[in-house]
Design an enzyme around this catalytic site. Sequence first.
Site, PDB file in Angstrom:
ATOM      1  N   THR A   1     -11.243  62.132  61.686  1.00  0.00           N
ATOM      2  CA  THR A   1     -10.041  62.291  62.529  1.00  0.00           C
ATOM      3  C   THR A   1      -9.245  63.541  62.162  1.00  0.00           C
ATOM      4  OG1 THR A   1      -9.790  59.972  63.120  1.00  0.00           O
ATOM      5  CG2 THR A   1      -7.783  61.266  63.034  1.00  0.00           C
TER       6      THR A   1
ATOM      7  N   THR B   1       1.708  67.732  56.087  1.00  0.00           N
ATOM      8  CA  THR B   1       2.366  67.009  54.993  1.00  0.00           C
ATOM      9  C   THR B   1       2.622  67.920  53.793  1.00  0.00           C
ATOM     10  OG1 THR B   1       1.952  65.303  53.327  1.00  0.00           O
ATOM     11  CG2 THR B   1       0.022  66.249  54.333  1.00  0.00           C
ATOM     12  N   ASP B   2       3.609  67.552  52.991  1.00  0.00           N
ATOM     13  CA  ASP B   2       3.849  68.303  51.746  1.00  0.00           C
ATOM     14  C   ASP B   2       2.731  68.088  50.733  1.00  0.00           C
ATOM     15  OD1 ASP B   2       4.420  65.653  51.087  1.00  0.00           O
ATOM     16  OD2 ASP B   2       6.441  66.051  50.319  1.00  0.00           O
ATOM     17  N   GLU B   3       1.897  67.048  50.970  1.00  0.00           N
ATOM     18  CA  GLU B   3       0.868  66.719  49.972  1.00  0.00           C
ATOM     19  C   GLU B   3      -0.186  67.817  49.850  1.00  0.00           C
ATOM     20  OE1 GLU B   3      -0.379  62.639  49.841  1.00  0.00           O
ATOM     21  OE2 GLU B   3       1.437  61.962  50.852  1.00  0.00           O
TER      22      GLU B   3
ATOM     23  N   TYR C   1      -7.152  62.529  51.426  1.00  0.00           N
ATOM     24  CA  TYR C   1      -6.192  62.630  52.544  1.00  0.00           C
ATOM     25  C   TYR C   1      -5.607  64.033  52.612  1.00  0.00           C
ATOM     26  CZ  TYR C   1      -1.594  62.446  54.799  1.00  0.00           C
ATOM     27  OH  TYR C   1      -0.493  62.731  55.569  1.00  0.00           O
TER      28      TYR C   1
ATOM     29  N   LYS D   1      -6.014  66.992  55.434  1.00  0.00           N
ATOM     30  CA  LYS D   1      -4.870  67.580  56.141  1.00  0.00           C
ATOM     31  C   LYS D   1      -4.844  69.096  55.908  1.00  0.00           C
ATOM     32  CE  LYS D   1      -1.937  65.868  58.185  1.00  0.00           C
ATOM     33  NZ  LYS D   1      -1.833  65.526  59.631  1.00  0.00           N
TER      34      LYS D   1
HETATM   35  P1  NAD Z   1       0.271  56.464  61.183  1.00  0.00           P
HETATM   36  O1  NAD Z   1      -0.926  56.160  60.357  1.00  0.00           O
HETATM   37  O2  NAD Z   1       1.399  55.520  61.222  1.00  0.00           O
HETATM   38  O3  NAD Z   1      -0.164  56.699  62.716  1.00  0.00           O
HETATM   39  C1  NAD Z   1      -1.291  57.463  63.061  1.00  0.00           C
HETATM   40  C2  NAD Z   1      -1.545  57.223  64.539  1.00  0.00           C
HETATM   41  O4  NAD Z   1      -2.686  58.026  64.917  1.00  0.00           O
HETATM   42  C3  NAD Z   1      -1.890  55.784  64.880  1.00  0.00           C
HETATM   43  O5  NAD Z   1      -1.199  55.368  66.049  1.00  0.00           O
HETATM   44  C4  NAD Z   1      -3.384  55.813  65.124  1.00  0.00           C
HETATM   45  O6  NAD Z   1      -3.810  54.821  66.061  1.00  0.00           O
HETATM   46  C5  NAD Z   1      -3.573  57.211  65.671  1.00  0.00           C
HETATM   47  N1  NAD Z   1      -4.932  57.725  65.461  1.00  0.00           N
HETATM   48  C6  NAD Z   1      -5.661  57.681  64.307  1.00  0.00           C
HETATM   49  N2  NAD Z   1      -6.869  58.229  64.498  1.00  0.00           N
HETATM   50  C7  NAD Z   1      -6.898  58.646  65.801  1.00  0.00           C
HETATM   51  C8  NAD Z   1      -7.867  59.310  66.590  1.00  0.00           C
HETATM   52  N3  NAD Z   1      -9.065  59.646  66.086  1.00  0.00           N
HETATM   53  N4  NAD Z   1      -7.574  59.595  67.867  1.00  0.00           N
HETATM   54  C9  NAD Z   1      -6.365  59.248  68.402  1.00  0.00           C
HETATM   55  N5  NAD Z   1      -5.415  58.610  67.700  1.00  0.00           N
HETATM   56  C10 NAD Z   1      -5.682  58.318  66.414  1.00  0.00           C
HETATM   57  O7  NAD Z   1       0.752  57.906  60.708  1.00  0.00           O
HETATM   58  P2  NAD Z   1       2.217  58.494  60.592  1.00  0.00           P
HETATM   59  O8  NAD Z   1       2.802  58.054  59.316  1.00  0.00           O
HETATM   60  O9  NAD Z   1       2.933  58.258  61.857  1.00  0.00           O
HETATM   61  O10 NAD Z   1       1.877  60.048  60.444  1.00  0.00           O
HETATM   62  C11 NAD Z   1       1.818  60.897  61.577  1.00  0.00           C
HETATM   63  C12 NAD Z   1       1.457  62.294  61.127  1.00  0.00           C
HETATM   64  O11 NAD Z   1       2.422  62.746  60.172  1.00  0.00           O
HETATM   65  C13 NAD Z   1       0.100  62.378  60.418  1.00  0.00           C
HETATM   66  O12 NAD Z   1      -0.521  63.566  60.826  1.00  0.00           O
HETATM   67  C14 NAD Z   1       0.450  62.418  58.943  1.00  0.00           C
HETATM   68  O13 NAD Z   1      -0.516  63.128  58.204  1.00  0.00           O
HETATM   69  C15 NAD Z   1       1.765  63.171  58.984  1.00  0.00           C
HETATM   70  N6  NAD Z   1       2.679  62.861  57.859  1.00  0.00           N
HETATM   71  C16 NAD Z   1       3.117  61.580  57.665  1.00  0.00           C
HETATM   72  C17 NAD Z   1       4.006  61.326  56.615  1.00  0.00           C
HETATM   73  C18 NAD Z   1       4.560  59.943  56.375  1.00  0.00           C
HETATM   74  O14 NAD Z   1       5.328  59.756  55.432  1.00  0.00           O
HETATM   75  N7  NAD Z   1       4.239  58.951  57.185  1.00  0.00           N
HETATM   76  C19 NAD Z   1       4.410  62.360  55.767  1.00  0.00           C
HETATM   77  C20 NAD Z   1       3.923  63.638  56.001  1.00  0.00           C
HETATM   78  C21 NAD Z   1       3.078  63.887  57.055  1.00  0.00           C
HETATM   79  P1  TYD Z   2       2.930  55.872  49.917  1.00  0.00           P
HETATM   80  O1  TYD Z   2       4.008  55.196  50.686  1.00  0.00           O
HETATM   81  O2  TYD Z   2       1.537  55.328  49.999  1.00  0.00           O
HETATM   82  O3  TYD Z   2       2.970  57.420  50.315  1.00  0.00           O
HETATM   83  P2  TYD Z   2       2.211  58.687  49.602  1.00  0.00           P
HETATM   84  O4  TYD Z   2       1.128  58.216  48.749  1.00  0.00           O
HETATM   85  O5  TYD Z   2       1.726  59.433  50.813  1.00  0.00           O
HETATM   86  O6  TYD Z   2       3.293  59.417  48.854  1.00  0.00           O
HETATM   87  O7  TYD Z   2       3.338  55.874  48.395  1.00  0.00           O
HETATM   88  C1  TYD Z   2       4.585  56.399  47.960  1.00  0.00           C
HETATM   89  C2  TYD Z   2       4.611  56.316  46.461  1.00  0.00           C
HETATM   90  O8  TYD Z   2       4.642  54.936  46.089  1.00  0.00           O
HETATM   91  C3  TYD Z   2       3.389  56.900  45.797  1.00  0.00           C
HETATM   92  O9  TYD Z   2       3.771  57.539  44.592  1.00  0.00           O
HETATM   93  C4  TYD Z   2       2.516  55.696  45.498  1.00  0.00           C
HETATM   94  C5  TYD Z   2       3.520  54.597  45.258  1.00  0.00           C
HETATM   95  N1  TYD Z   2       3.107  53.243  45.651  1.00  0.00           N
HETATM   96  C6  TYD Z   2       3.220  52.194  44.742  1.00  0.00           C
HETATM   97  O10 TYD Z   2       3.665  52.360  43.602  1.00  0.00           O
HETATM   98  N2  TYD Z   2       2.834  50.953  45.159  1.00  0.00           N
HETATM   99  C7  TYD Z   2       2.328  50.709  46.392  1.00  0.00           C
HETATM  100  O11 TYD Z   2       1.954  49.542  46.714  1.00  0.00           O
HETATM  101  C8  TYD Z   2       2.221  51.812  47.318  1.00  0.00           C
HETATM  102  C9  TYD Z   2       1.663  51.589  48.703  1.00  0.00           C
HETATM  103  C10 TYD Z   2       2.626  53.045  46.892  1.00  0.00           C
END
Ligand code: NAD
Ligand code: TYD
Length: 374
Positions: free
Chosen positions: A108, A140-142, A166, A170
């Site tokens: 994806t 993402t910042d990651e 991941y 990205k």
């Molecule tokens: P999420 O996992 O909640 O949602 C992802 C969505 O994409 C879902 O609705 C899923 O059904 C859809 N999807 C997955 N694969 C697909 C495909 N092949 N075709 C069409 N749709 C598909 O993710 P999120 O947390 O809303 O993140 C959205 C974006 O922001 C992502 O690109 C993620 O990398 C980025 N991001 C998220 C965070 C965070 O904290 N959540 C932080 C930094 C960046």
């Molecule tokens: P997460 O919400 O999975 O986001 P990301 O890994 O993208 O930063 O996790 C946030 C932080 O919390 C990360 O340092 C991992 C930690 N974490 C736990 O300690 N326990 C948990 O069950 C989860 C899901 C995350």
Amino acid sequence: MTMKKDFSKKLLITGGAGFIGTNFVRHRLTHHPDERIVVLDALTYAGNLAGIEPFFSNNNFRFVHGNILDDTLLMVLLREEQIDTIVHFAAESHVDRAIHEPDAFIETNVIGTHTLLKAAKSVWLDSDFKASHRFHHISTDEVYGSLGPTDPPFSEKTPYAPNSPYSAAKAASDHLVRAYCHTYGLQVTMSNCSNNYGPYQFPEKLIPLTIVNILENREIPVYGEGLNIRDWLYVEDHCRAIELILNMGEVGEVYNIGGNNEWRNIDIVKRICRITDDKFRKDKSLSFRFPDAPPGRGIKAESLITFVKDRPGHDARYAIDPGKSKRELGYSPVESFDTGIVRTIEWMLDNELWWRSVMDGTYRKWIDLQYKNR
Ligand code: NAD
Ligand code: TYD
């Protein structure tokens, strides 16, 4: 800072049924009710329609159940809908899943993003499409790797050093987006944001997982010693930042979006526990609605905290320097963590049906019935 014309856009929002996508669609339709919005989402385990379903009766809104890997569908949608703006959220987004099953992340995040870029190039650049266009990629910042305790926060100039499957996937997608701008002239912008939190976040991520586990009387797993640091961004602030980029962002530019809000995981979890205890103390009906929750039985939620084996390759610290976004877009977060975390907990308390149904998949089963062959 130059304000550009906010021409009426025809948007394709990929991943618009996920956490941030749902919030963005809701934000966008609230502020631009007459705009054409097409959401394309594969409805994986992380996607569901609960948050965007209220817009189904709006003639300007269309939901398409489909995959960004489907190039034919993408081209048809871009042409048929005369899309001029793509906001690309769709991704596999959970680090822990990437560690165990990385393949879907490559499919994806890398191949899917490339398929979308190819379709955009084909329709916008290789045909007689006349309007100006924009491909905004959410990253993402990651991708910048991990910071030490005293390192300066990530800026747009920080070299990429992704550490997990991941973040590596990205990072690969970011490079492809950049290359399509540099090589073919695709008009792209990108944003790299920190950890989002708020309504509609699937309860596999730290904040909603902690809240649900308290309500369900399950252990709250804290990885390692809970000392890892994340810079938390309220999702509505993120949506505002994306809007600013769509309106004022320069083609080819990257913008870092953060919350100015660094927290150790253990402190976040304890904070959520204390706020939830307090909510139960003040509202006795919560003990009836969530009879298993410790605070309803006079036991502190913190008693559920359990330190577990650390995540392999766990990045120590993320932090965003939002200086460029502030200078060039006038962006700064408006939600403080004090208010944002309370809003999030209250939303989860008020939306029990949502989190139960997304967790057990009933909402998806219902959707499958409703939207099969749509
Ligand atoms: P999420 O996992 O909640 O949602 C992802 C969505 O994409 C879902 O609705 C899923 O059904 C859809 N999807 C997955 N694969 C697909 C495909 N092949 N075709 C069409 N749709 C598909 O993710 P999120 O947390 O809303 O993140 C959205 C974006 O922001 C992502 O690109 C993620 O990398 C980025 N991001 C998220 C965070 C965070 O904290 N959540 C932080 C930094 C960046
Ligand atoms: P997460 O919400 O999975 O986001 P990301 O890994 O993208 O930063 O996790 C946030 C932080 O919390 C990360 O340092 C991992 C930690 N974490 C736990 O300690 N326990 C948990 O069950 C989860 C899901 C995350």
